[in-house]
Write an enzyme that holds these catalytic residues in place. Structure first.
Site, short mmCIF file in Angstrom:
data_model
loop_
_atom_site.label_atom_id
_atom_site.label_comp_id
_atom_site.label_asym_id
_atom_site.label_seq_id
_atom_site.Cartn_x
_atom_site.Cartn_y
_atom_site.Cartn_z
N CYS A 137 0.83 -1.21 0.00
CA CYS A 137 0.00 0.00 0.00
C CYS A 137 0.86 1.26 0.00
O CYS A 137 1.39 1.66 1.04
CB CYS A 137 -0.94 -0.02 1.20
N CYS A 140 -0.40 4.12 2.18
CA CYS A 140 -0.16 3.91 3.62
C CYS A 140 1.31 4.15 3.95
O CYS A 140 1.63 4.78 4.96
CB CYS A 140 -0.47 2.48 4.05
N ASP A 141 2.21 3.63 3.15
CA ASP A 141 3.62 3.54 3.57
C ASP A 141 4.59 4.38 2.75
O ASP A 141 5.76 4.51 3.14
CB ASP A 141 4.07 2.06 3.51
#
Ligand code: NDP
Length: 313
Positions: A137, A140-141
């Protein structure tokens, strides 16, 4: 045979969608019972820091955030149980759901929040370094790789979108594509190809993700020439698709060809009256914790209205 347990509002799944549905349903006195499934807390329990969930000004670890969700749902009175839904029968009301291949329960309404699972390449090193540079992701990261080089595998719309997202944060994005063409829509392909810091590797497969404690490089192979190469990277993103966790509902409910449950736009309603779907099992576009939570709220409100109109609640 013993009488089946009868539940007013059954929630299947324990990611942000399931727990948010449980919070709302409990506050509406629907006495929800939530079965957590095989991975209590869902996909967020395999991520590290979450910085984009509103309300956590300093960020939060994914697993910790899911403990907060669970505690809040429990505090509101949701009955949270270990157990996996293994079979369903939506052919007549009340609906029947089997848990752990044993016990059957009956439910007046069902909220499906079983999520999706990222597809992985299946390399040992990919699994070992998951959360230590390997991610599925970018939204997300990606932030953790600001100013660094990363690689991304995949060539669909998700990979294209994530490569573009990463290109705004990272110095170089090495995009590894197994064929000599991209599956992504033309407009996304164009954007990727025009992005100066996305470097495309056609006909390329990943042999190994390298690194002891965290990702340091990736070893790739050209599947036409057999030529191997190591690229130093800090992050390795896998964007080869997701599988909605909807197998047990096949034949019982309308889905698209990829298995995502269809909901009536603007609602959480499925084609089966009293069965609602929320979160990633019905969303292949946004896939965020906050959008999943929002749709969990919608499902609980839709269930409350449905049960009210039926005179059950
Ligand atoms: P897709 O299934 O569309 O694409 C998966 C990609 O991963 C393909 O390029 C595929 O390669 C590649 N792949 C699969 N397995 C491997 C492997 N083992 N090794 C290397 N590469 C592999 O998944 P997406 O998640 O991209 O998209 C899912 C759906 O969601 C699509 O319908 C998409 O259009 C949609 N979507 C729409 C968005 C939007 O409209 N904004 C955003 C994101 C997704 P190959 O092509 O060779 O099979």
């Amino acid at each position: 045979m013993d009488a089946l347990e009868r539940i007013t509002c059954l929630i299947i799944g324990s990611g942000p969608a399931g727990y948010t549905a449980a919070i709302y349903a409990a506050r509406a006195n629907l006495k929800p019972v939530l079965y957590q499934g095989i991975q209590p807390g869902g996909q967020l329990t395999i991520t590290t820091e979450v910085e984009n969930y509103p309300g956590y000004a300093d960020g939060v670890q994914g697993p910790e955030m899911m403990v907060h969700f669970e505690k809040q749902a429990a505090r509101m009175g949701a009955d949270i149980r270990y157990g996996l839904a293994t079979k369903v029968d939506f052919s007549s009301q009340p609906y029947k759901v089997q848990i752990d291949e044993e016990k059957w329960i009956e439910a007046d309404s069902v909220i499906i929040a079983t999520g999706a699972s990222a597809r992985w390449l299946g390399l040992e090193s990919e699994q070992r370094l998951n959360g230590y540079g390997v991610s599925a992701c970018a939204v997300c990261d990606g932030f953790f790789f600001r100013g660094k080089e990363v690689a991304i595998v995949g060539a669909g719309d998700t990979a294209a979108e994530e490569a573009l997202y990463l290109s705004k944060l990272c110095t170089t994005v090495h995009m590894l594509i197994r064929r000599d063409a991209m599956r992504a829509s033309k407009v996304m392909q164009k954007r990727v190809l025009q992005s100066p810091n996305i470097k495309i590797y056609w006909n390329t497969e990943t042999d190994e993700v390298l690194g002891e404690k965290h990702v340091t490089a990736v070893r790739i192979r050209n599947n036409k020439t057999g030529e191997k190469q190591e690229i130093p990277v800090s992050g390795f993103f896998v964007a080869i698709g997701h599988e909605p966790n909807s197998a047990i509902f096949k034949g019982m409910i309308d889905m698209d060809e990829a298995g995502y449950i269809k909901t009536i736009p603007g609602t959480s309603k499925t084609n089966v009256e009293g069965v609602f779907a929320a979160g990633d099992v019905q969303d292949k576009i946004y896939r965020q914790a906050v959008t999943a939570a929002g749709s969990g709220c919608m499902a609980a409100l839709d269930a409350e209205r449905y049960l009210g109109a039926k005179g059950i609640h």
